[in-house]
Design an enzyme around this catalytic site. Structure first.
Site, PDB file in Angstrom:
ATOM      1  N   HIS A  69       0.856  -1.187   0.000  1.00  0.00           N
ATOM      2  CA  HIS A  69       0.000   0.000   0.000  1.00  0.00           C
ATOM      3  C   HIS A  69       0.893   1.238   0.000  1.00  0.00           C
ATOM      4  O   HIS A  69       1.955   1.236   0.632  1.00  0.00           O
ATOM      5  CB  HIS A  69      -0.891   0.027   1.242  1.00  0.00           C
TER       6      HIS A  69
ATOM      7  N   CYS B 208      -2.117   5.697  -4.129  1.00  0.00           N
ATOM      8  CA  CYS B 208      -2.852   4.431  -4.207  1.00  0.00           C
ATOM      9  C   CYS B 208      -3.947   4.514  -5.269  1.00  0.00           C
ATOM     10  O   CYS B 208      -4.117   3.597  -6.077  1.00  0.00           O
ATOM     11  CB  CYS B 208      -3.452   4.088  -2.851  1.00  0.00           C
TER      12      CYS B 208
END
Length: 108
Positions: A21, A33
């Site tokens: 992430h 992201c």
């Protein structure tokens, strides 16, 4: 941090893998992201719908972010060329993001 791999076999891009992430912002406001996710999902959808090639997709969002895409070589030359252009565009987009946000996206 997102790690990205672009896989090649001979003179073609055969797929890619994304793990992790970005953690560039709070959930729902992480622009890195979001950018990587949009590029990846759009690339997979475009390969299917524009190139008419069915990539093999494996994903796991629950355990640290994971997307693996394998694009089989098409016997149809035009379909293969379209898929390769889409994959090259995906790689270009990821490289541009990684230059600006190198703390959040690494190209391996």
């Amino acid at each position: 941090m997102i790690q990205a791999w672009i896989y090649r076999e001979a003179d073609r891009i055969s797929g890619f893998k994304l793990t992790g992430h970005a953690d560039a912002g709070e959930y729902g406001k992480d622009i890195v992201c979001a950018a990587v996710s949009v590029l990846a999902i759009n690339t997979v959808n475009s390969i299917e719908q524009i190139a008419s090639v069915m990539p093999l997709v494996d994903s796991d969002d629950d355990n640290g972010g994971f997307l693996s895409v394998n694009v089989p070589e098409s016997k149809d030359r035009e379909a293969e060329q379209k898929a390769q252009v889409l994959l090259a565009s995906f790689e270009l987009g990821l490289r541009d993001i990684s230059k600006t946000y190198d703390k959040y996206l690494v190209m391996n």
